[in-house]
Design a protein around this motif. Structure first.
Motif, PDB file in Angstrom:
ATOM      1  N   VAL A  12       0.834  -1.202   0.000  1.00 21.73           N
ATOM      2  CA  VAL A  12       0.000   0.000   0.000  1.00 21.73           C
ATOM      3  C   VAL A  12       0.871   1.256   0.000  1.00 21.73           C
ATOM      4  O   VAL A  12       2.019   1.235   0.455  1.00 21.73           O
ATOM      5  N   PRO A  13       0.333   2.357  -0.499  1.00 23.92           N
ATOM      6  CA  PRO A  13       1.060   3.627  -0.389  1.00 23.92           C
ATOM      7  C   PRO A  13       1.044   4.086   1.061  1.00 23.92           C
ATOM      8  O   PRO A  13       0.075   3.870   1.781  1.00 23.92           O
ATOM      9  N   ASP A  14       2.135   4.695   1.470  1.00 19.07           N
ATOM     10  CA  ASP A  14       2.234   5.183   2.844  1.00 19.07           C
ATOM     11  C   ASP A  14       1.363   6.435   2.982  1.00 19.07           C
ATOM     12  O   ASP A  14       1.774   7.536   2.621  1.00 19.07           O
ATOM     13  N   ASN A  39       1.130  -3.481   4.062  1.00 22.80           N
ATOM     14  CA  ASN A  39      -0.038  -3.030   4.813  1.00 22.80           C
ATOM     15  C   ASN A  39       0.047  -3.489   6.268  1.00 22.80           C
ATOM     16  O   ASN A  39       0.201  -4.682   6.546  1.00 22.80           O
ATOM     17  N   PRO A  40      -0.029  -2.556   7.231  1.00 22.48           N
ATOM     18  CA  PRO A  40       0.215  -2.894   8.639  1.00 22.48           C
ATOM     19  C   PRO A  40      -0.624  -4.043   9.188  1.00 22.48           C
ATOM     20  O   PRO A  40      -0.095  -4.943   9.850  1.00 22.48           O
ATOM     21  N   GLU A  41      -1.932  -4.058   8.955  1.00 22.79           N
ATOM     22  CA  GLU A  41      -2.760  -5.108   9.535  1.00 22.79           C
ATOM     23  C   GLU A  41      -2.530  -6.460   8.853  1.00 22.79           C
ATOM     24  O   GLU A  41      -2.793  -7.503   9.454  1.00 22.79           O
ATOM     25  N   ASP A  42      -2.029  -6.440   7.630  1.00 23.40           N
ATOM     26  CA  ASP A  42      -1.657  -7.699   6.980  1.00 23.40           C
ATOM     27  C   ASP A  42      -0.440  -8.314   7.671  1.00 23.40           C
ATOM     28  O   ASP A  42      -0.284  -9.537   7.703  1.00 23.40           O
ATOM     29  N   LEU A 118      -7.056 -22.496   5.754  1.00 24.76           N
ATOM     30  CA  LEU A 118      -7.301 -21.215   6.405  1.00 24.76           C
ATOM     31  C   LEU A 118      -6.808 -20.075   5.524  1.00 24.76           C
ATOM     32  O   LEU A 118      -5.735 -20.155   4.937  1.00 24.76           O
ATOM     33  N   ILE A 119      -7.614 -19.040   5.418  1.00 33.30           N
ATOM     34  CA  ILE A 119      -7.214 -17.809   4.738  1.00 33.30           C
ATOM     35  C   ILE A 119      -7.210 -16.700   5.782  1.00 33.30           C
ATOM     36  O   ILE A 119      -8.217 -16.476   6.467  1.00 33.30           O
ATOM     37  N   ILE A 120      -6.084 -16.008   5.918  1.00 25.17           N
ATOM     38  CA  ILE A 120      -5.962 -14.933   6.910  1.00 25.17           C
ATOM     39  C   ILE A 120      -5.544 -13.654   6.206  1.00 25.17           C
ATOM     40  O   ILE A 120      -4.661 -13.659   5.341  1.00 25.17           O
ATOM     41  N   GLY A 121      -6.150 -12.554   6.582  1.00 22.42           N
ATOM     42  CA  GLY A 121      -5.767 -11.253   6.045  1.00 22.42           C
ATOM     43  C   GLY A 121      -5.968 -10.177   7.086  1.00 22.42           C
ATOM     44  O   GLY A 121      -6.614 -10.398   8.120  1.00 22.42           O
ATOM     45  N   GLY A 122      -5.437  -9.011   6.824  1.00 19.79           N
ATOM     46  CA  GLY A 122      -5.666  -7.882   7.719  1.00 19.79           C
ATOM     47  C   GLY A 122      -7.115  -7.411   7.629  1.00 19.79           C
ATOM     48  O   GLY A 122      -7.797  -7.634   6.621  1.00 19.79           O
ATOM     49  N   ARG A 123      -7.582  -6.761   8.667  1.00 20.57           N
ATOM     50  CA  ARG A 123      -8.958  -6.253   8.676  1.00 20.57           C
ATOM     51  C   ARG A 123      -9.207  -5.307   7.516  1.00 20.57           C
ATOM     52  O   ARG A 123     -10.210  -5.386   6.822  1.00 20.57           O
ATOM     53  N   GLN A 124      -8.248  -4.391   7.274  1.00 24.51           N
ATOM     54  CA  GLN A 124      -8.412  -3.440   6.181  1.00 24.51           C
ATOM     55  C   GLN A 124      -7.054  -2.898   5.761  1.00 24.51           C
ATOM     56  O   GLN A 124      -6.062  -3.037   6.476  1.00 24.51           O
ATOM     57  N   ALA A 125      -7.013  -2.291   4.583  1.00 25.20           N
ATOM     58  CA  ALA A 125      -5.789  -1.676   4.072  1.00 25.20           C
ATOM     59  C   ALA A 125      -5.838  -0.176   4.339  1.00 25.20           C
ATOM     60  O   ALA A 125      -6.909   0.434   4.276  1.00 25.20           O
ATOM     61  N   ILE A 126      -4.703   0.429   4.609  1.00 28.20           N
ATOM     62  CA  ILE A 126      -4.687   1.840   4.990  1.00 28.20           C
ATOM     63  C   ILE A 126      -4.922   2.784   3.820  1.00 28.20           C
ATOM     64  O   ILE A 126      -5.132   3.981   4.024  1.00 28.20           O
ATOM     65  N   GLN A 132     -13.574  -4.444   3.590  1.00 32.57           N
ATOM     66  CA  GLN A 132     -14.533  -5.202   2.773  1.00 32.57           C
ATOM     67  C   GLN A 132     -13.916  -6.391   2.046  1.00 32.57           C
ATOM     68  O   GLN A 132     -14.610  -7.374   1.771  1.00 32.57           O
ATOM     69  N   VAL A 133     -12.643  -6.330   1.717  1.00 35.03           N
ATOM     70  CA  VAL A 133     -12.054  -7.353   0.847  1.00 35.03           C
ATOM     71  C   VAL A 133     -12.101  -8.744   1.475  1.00 35.03           C
ATOM     72  O   VAL A 133     -12.517  -9.715   0.828  1.00 35.03           O
ATOM     73  N   GLY A 134     -11.693  -8.876   2.730  1.00 32.28           N
ATOM     74  CA  GLY A 134     -11.711 -10.186   3.390  1.00 32.28           C
ATOM     75  C   GLY A 134     -13.090 -10.823   3.377  1.00 32.28           C
ATOM     76  O   GLY A 134     -13.256 -11.964   2.916  1.00 32.28           O
TER      77      GLY A 134
END
Length: 295
Positions: A12-14, A39-42, A118-126, A132-134
């Protein structure tokens, strides 16, 4: 018991350094104008996967990301921390995707990868903050999901137990594998890079990165390594590789359009020092109400 885990990650862009050139005329993010980061939450999600790998020997972690050729850096960062392999979805047809088109691309790539628990991802991208993606990936794959996860507590008899951090408290829930889990930023931070893994994977490259190195007829540096060690070749997939419908990818598959973006900076024009007396506090409240700061 061993697990097959797919971690959804994004470069992601900072957004902490957004300037006037942050948006293109078509309403998409001008990624070339902003520094790219994991992406931090990822990263929080990756740490949960790595903890499962530590707990259940034989577990494998596959990273899946979508972006331009430079997004292969996300795969390398995951490998440095303990992931086993990764796939990069990269094609001009994927460009400009909103959450609907992104989740479509990720879902068809997951189907191509095949077997997983199992599929794991961050809650959201900054860069979007939609969360919504997950859930959309889970819906497209017909899987159940657990959102706002803070810690994966246990997996036993094809059941996973997860602690969620939700508005108003914390709850513990259970779900059946396979499942999609999205992880909060309040979860444990990702472990640092491993020095041995950096040495092992530091020359891992995607096809587009190799193409950049060979411009002007140059040879790929350390070419012999990529033949001798296949794990250094980061797999790149196009829309055709994952049997995707171009109409559902990128801008053509994205009903969401961003019209404009503004960088708003709050600046204090004046300051006032007051005491803690009832009179000063009352006068301040009256002033704040009169200029509509509060009330």
């Amino acid at each position: 018991m061993s697990l097959k885990i797919i971690v959804l990650a994004k470069q992601v862009p900072d957004t902490r350094n957004v300037g006037k050139d942050a948006m293109k005329e078509d309403g998409t993010v001008n990624r070339a104008a902003l520094r790219a980061i994991f992406n931090p939450e990822d990263l929080n999600a990756l740490e949960q996967a790595l903890r499962l790998k530590d707990k259940y020997p034989g577990t494998t972690i596959t990273l899946l990301t979508m972006g331009p050729g430079r997004a292969a850096e996300i795969i390398r960062e995951g490998l440095y921390r303990g992931a086993d392999n990764g796939y990069l979805l990269t094609d001009r047809a994927f460009a400009g995707a909103d959450t609907l088109a992104t989740s479509y691309a990720l879902a068809i790539a997951v189907r191509k990868i095949g077997d997983f628990d199992l599929i794991i991802g961050g809650r959201q991208a900054i860069d979007g903050d939609t969360a919504q993606v997950g859930p959309q990936v889970a819906e497209k794959l017909g899987l159940s999901q657990i959102t706002y996860a803070e810690e994966i507590l246990d997996i036993e008899n094809q059941k996973i137990t997860v602690r969620r951090n939700i508005s108003g408290g914390v709850e513990t829930v259970e779900g059946s594998l396979p499942i999609v889990i999205t992880v909060n930023g309040s979860a444990a931070p990702c472990r640092p890079r491993n020095a041995k893994l950096i040495q092992k994977y530091k020359r891992a490259l995607g096809g587009q990165e190799k193409a950049e190195l060979t411009k002007g007829g140059k040879e790929v540096p350390y070419a012999e390594l990529y033949e001798k060690h296949p794990y250094l070749n980061i797999v790149e997939w196009s829309v055709a590789d994952v049997n995707g419908d171009v109409r559902q990818c990128g801008l053509s598959g994205s009903p969401t359009k961003v019209k404009t973006i503004q960088n708003i900076v709050f600046q204090a024009k004046e300051c006032k020092t007051i005491t803690g007396s009832d009179k000063d506090v009352e006068e301040l409240i009256v002033e704040l109400i009169s200029n509509h700061t509060i009330g």
